[in-house]
Design a protein around this motif. Structure first.
Motif, short mmCIF file in Angstrom:
data_model
loop_
_atom_site.label_atom_id
_atom_site.label_comp_id
_atom_site.label_asym_id
_atom_site.label_seq_id
_atom_site.Cartn_x
_atom_site.Cartn_y
_atom_site.Cartn_z
N MET A 32 19.82 -1.49 39.67
CA MET A 32 19.23 -0.78 40.82
C MET A 32 20.31 -0.38 41.82
SD MET A 32 16.08 -0.43 40.11
CE MET A 32 16.69 -0.26 38.43
N ALA A 68 11.39 7.84 41.56
CA ALA A 68 11.43 8.38 42.92
C ALA A 68 11.89 9.82 42.76
CB ALA A 68 12.40 7.59 43.79
N TRP A 71 12.42 16.63 33.20
CA TRP A 71 11.92 16.20 31.90
C TRP A 71 10.86 17.21 31.45
CZ3 TRP A 71 11.78 13.16 36.35
CH2 TRP A 71 12.93 12.40 36.51
N SER A 108 22.13 2.53 40.50
CA SER A 108 21.39 3.80 40.59
C SER A 108 21.38 4.30 42.03
CB SER A 108 19.97 3.66 40.03
OG SER A 108 19.20 2.83 40.85
N ASN A 159 16.64 12.72 42.09
CA ASN A 159 15.49 12.22 41.32
C ASN A 159 15.98 11.04 40.49
OD1 ASN A 159 14.00 15.50 40.42
ND2 ASN A 159 14.14 14.46 42.39
N THR A 160 15.33 9.90 40.65
CA THR A 160 15.72 8.68 39.94
C THR A 160 14.52 8.20 39.14
OG1 THR A 160 17.15 8.12 41.80
CG2 THR A 160 16.65 6.34 40.26
N ALA A 161 14.69 7.92 37.85
CA ALA A 161 13.51 7.56 37.06
C ALA A 161 13.85 6.78 35.81
CB ALA A 161 12.75 8.83 36.66
N ALA A 162 12.97 5.86 35.47
CA ALA A 162 12.97 5.20 34.17
C ALA A 162 11.65 5.59 33.51
CB ALA A 162 13.08 3.68 34.33
N ILE A 163 11.71 6.40 32.47
CA ILE A 163 10.51 6.93 31.84
C ILE A 163 10.42 6.36 30.42
CG2 ILE A 163 9.24 9.02 31.22
CD1 ILE A 163 10.65 10.43 33.57
N GLY A 164 11.23 6.92 29.50
CA GLY A 164 11.33 6.30 28.17
C GLY A 164 10.13 6.52 27.27
N ASN A 165 9.39 7.61 27.48
CA ASN A 165 8.27 7.88 26.57
C ASN A 165 8.76 8.43 25.23
OD1 ASN A 165 6.88 7.23 28.88
ND2 ASN A 165 6.12 9.29 29.28
N MET A 166 9.95 9.01 25.20
CA MET A 166 10.48 9.61 23.96
C MET A 166 11.53 8.70 23.32
SD MET A 166 9.10 12.83 24.42
CE MET A 166 10.00 14.37 24.28
N GLN A 203 13.29 -2.25 27.01
CA GLN A 203 12.59 -0.97 27.07
C GLN A 203 12.07 -0.70 28.49
OE1 GLN A 203 9.61 -0.57 24.01
NE2 GLN A 203 11.05 -1.03 22.37
N GLU A 204 11.74 -1.77 29.20
CA GLU A 204 11.19 -1.63 30.55
C GLU A 204 12.18 -2.22 31.55
OE1 GLU A 204 8.48 -0.04 31.10
OE2 GLU A 204 7.10 -0.33 29.42
N LEU A 205 12.12 -1.77 32.80
CA LEU A 205 12.96 -2.38 33.84
C LEU A 205 12.74 -3.88 33.90
CD1 LEU A 205 12.54 0.32 36.65
CD2 LEU A 205 14.61 -0.15 35.30
N HIS A 206 11.50 -4.31 33.71
CA HIS A 206 11.24 -5.75 33.79
C HIS A 206 11.68 -6.52 32.54
CE1 HIS A 206 7.12 -4.30 32.41
NE2 HIS A 206 7.36 -5.23 31.53
N THR A 253 8.61 4.68 36.00
CA THR A 253 8.94 4.38 37.39
C THR A 253 9.85 5.47 37.92
OG1 THR A 253 8.86 2.03 36.83
CG2 THR A 253 9.91 2.59 38.91
#
Lengths: 136, 136
Positions: free
Chosen positions: A58, B81, A108, A61, A78-85, A44-47, B79
């Protein structure tokens, strides 16, 4: 086992599908907009990625950003990892123009997607595939 | 020569400032929100970084995400940019909660920032510094 989230499947079209990643085009005529989906079940997270997959994601991307900036003559990437939805980890890479439908706001939450014509979807997919294949 | 963009300087507080990167806290009580600013004059896109700086920036964003998720008990890390408003390259790492002021929308364009109290700014800065210093 990794399975593509149904919302991501519904909203996007396949560009590349290899052992470690899917690259998919968001079906929205307003913006050239791509997702990178690492095939790691539960991430779910990059980490949540292994260090190796993280580095690969990375670099992919970064490469996609470079290709899309040139291919779509974008003003900004625009580059992003969000994932709230959608909780399944996915990285957005979006080619933005100063005259696009949302500028300077992010894409978004910018309103309903406008489906691509088949011809425009093919054009975008080909530009991205060719750009990624180009060693330059 | 690298100089911090005046808008970023105005909107944020210093956490760490080393040879290659600044890490700064956005002055907004609504979200624990950090910027990574690579000290490379003229860089606007991730692909404007040297490969070395790019790898370092990505690892730093991954590490910050991990630290902030734990320290702020976040539900999700965002996260990104983007840089449509401030052209100087900066990477956002934001700790999101399902009950925060913008959830599930992104923080960008979510309304005016609400300045931090000195005590809360100190608390956040200390949590992040300590988390980054922790070898775990």
């Amino acid at each position: 086992m990794f399975e593509l989230h149904p919302t991501l499947a519904k909203d996007s079209l396949p560009i590349i599908d290899d052992a470690a990643f899917m690259i998919r085009l968001i079906n929205d005529a307003r913006f050239p907009w791509v997702l990178i989906i690492p095939k790691r079940a539960g991430a779910q997270e990059l980490h949540d990625l292994t260090p190796d997959m993280f580095d690969q994601a990375m670099r992919l991307s970064e490469r996609l950003g470079r290709v899309m900036k040139a291919s779509f003559k974008a003003d900004k990437i625009n580059t992003a990892a969000i994932g709230n939805m959608v909780e399944q980890l996915h990285i957005h890479v979006v080619a933005r123009s100063r005259d696009d439908a949302a500028w300077p706001a992010p894409v978004w939450g910018s309103g309903p997607m406008q489906p691509l014509s088949d011809a425009e979807a093919d054009r975008r997919i080909t530009l991205i595939r060719d750009g990624l294949a180009d060693p330059g």
